[in-house]
Design a protein around this motif. Structure first.
Motif, PDB file in Angstrom:
ATOM      1  N   LEU A  19      39.510 -44.792 -41.339  1.00 33.56           N
ATOM      2  CA  LEU A  19      38.513 -44.619 -40.285  1.00 33.56           C
ATOM      3  C   LEU A  19      37.321 -43.814 -40.804  1.00 33.56           C
ATOM      4  N   LYS A  20      37.602 -42.719 -41.501  1.00 34.29           N
ATOM      5  CA  LYS A  20      36.523 -41.896 -42.061  1.00 34.29           C
ATOM      6  C   LYS A  20      35.666 -42.712 -43.027  1.00 34.29           C
ATOM      7  N   GLN A  21      36.313 -43.513 -43.842  1.00 32.54           N
ATOM      8  CA  GLN A  21      35.557 -44.339 -44.785  1.00 32.54           C
ATOM      9  C   GLN A  21      34.633 -45.297 -44.048  1.00 32.54           C
ATOM     10  N   GLY A  22      35.159 -45.907 -42.984  1.00 33.40           N
ATOM     11  CA  GLY A  22      34.357 -46.855 -42.207  1.00 33.40           C
ATOM     12  C   GLY A  22      33.167 -46.189 -41.540  1.00 33.40           C
ATOM     13  N   VAL A  23      33.394 -45.023 -40.947  1.00 30.49           N
ATOM     14  CA  VAL A  23      32.307 -44.292 -40.302  1.00 30.49           C
ATOM     15  C   VAL A  23      31.292 -43.851 -41.351  1.00 30.49           C
ATOM     16  N   GLY A  24      31.785 -43.370 -42.479  1.00 32.69           N
ATOM     17  CA  GLY A  24      30.885 -42.958 -43.555  1.00 32.69           C
ATOM     18  C   GLY A  24      30.036 -44.104 -44.064  1.00 32.69           C
ATOM     19  N   LYS A  25      30.655 -45.260 -44.195  1.00 27.26           N
ATOM     20  CA  LYS A  25      29.913 -46.430 -44.662  1.00 27.26           C
ATOM     21  C   LYS A  25      28.877 -46.863 -43.631  1.00 27.26           C
ATOM     22  N   ALA A  26      29.267 -46.845 -42.349  1.00 32.43           N
ATOM     23  CA  ALA A  26      28.367 -47.275 -41.284  1.00 32.43           C
ATOM     24  C   ALA A  26      27.166 -46.333 -41.134  1.00 32.43           C
ATOM     25  N   THR A  27      27.383 -45.051 -41.403  1.00 34.31           N
ATOM     26  CA  THR A  27      26.314 -44.067 -41.241  1.00 34.31           C
ATOM     27  C   THR A  27      25.618 -43.722 -42.544  1.00 34.31           C
ATOM     28  N   THR A  30      27.991 -40.698 -47.724  1.00 33.57           N
ATOM     29  CA  THR A  30      28.887 -40.892 -48.868  1.00 33.57           C
ATOM     30  C   THR A  30      29.946 -39.799 -48.943  1.00 33.57           C
ATOM     31  N   ARG A  31      29.616 -38.606 -48.458  1.00 35.43           N
ATOM     32  CA  ARG A  31      30.609 -37.519 -48.475  1.00 35.43           C
ATOM     33  C   ARG A  31      31.788 -37.864 -47.561  1.00 35.43           C
ATOM     34  N   LEU A  32      31.486 -38.393 -46.386  1.00 39.08           N
ATOM     35  CA  LEU A  32      32.543 -38.775 -45.457  1.00 39.08           C
ATOM     36  C   LEU A  32      33.369 -39.923 -46.027  1.00 39.08           C
ATOM     37  N   GLN A  33      32.719 -40.845 -46.702  1.00 34.58           N
ATOM     38  CA  GLN A  33      33.446 -41.937 -47.351  1.00 34.58           C
ATOM     39  C   GLN A  33      34.415 -41.385 -48.389  1.00 34.58           C
ATOM     40  N   ALA A  34      33.952 -40.435 -49.183  1.00 36.17           N
ATOM     41  CA  ALA A  34      34.794 -39.852 -50.230  1.00 36.17           C
ATOM     42  C   ALA A  34      35.964 -39.085 -49.618  1.00 36.17           C
ATOM     43  N   GLU A  35      35.696 -38.320 -48.569  1.00 39.42           N
ATOM     44  CA  GLU A  35      36.773 -37.591 -47.893  1.00 39.42           C
ATOM     45  C   GLU A  35      37.810 -38.564 -47.337  1.00 39.42           C
TER      46      GLU A  35
END
Length: 63
Positions: A19-27, A30-35
């Motif tokens: 979920l975090k990766q998806g939100v990070g990608k949508a927004t 990149t930090r959220l994607q990595a987390e």
């Protein structure tokens, strides 16, 4: 922790990480994607640990 607990926590971490990766990608975050990726990998490791615990318990039961 029991093997079942490891597996459940692993599934939860995997789902949260995805979920975090998806939100990070949508927004574009990149930090959220990595987390998210780190959390997903942590979940996979927890599930593997649960499977190993089950295997050890099953093998010990056959001895």
């Amino acid at each position: 922790m029991s093997s079942t607990t490891d597996r459940i926590k692993g599934l939860a971490n995997e789902a949260a990480g995805t979920l975090k990766q998806g939100v990070g990608k949508a927004t574009g975050n990149t930090r959220l994607q990595a987390e998210g990726k780190v959390q997903e990998l942590k979940g996979e490791a927890q599930q593997t640990l649960g499977k190993v615990k089950d295997g050890v318990r099953n093998a010990a039961g056959r001895i």
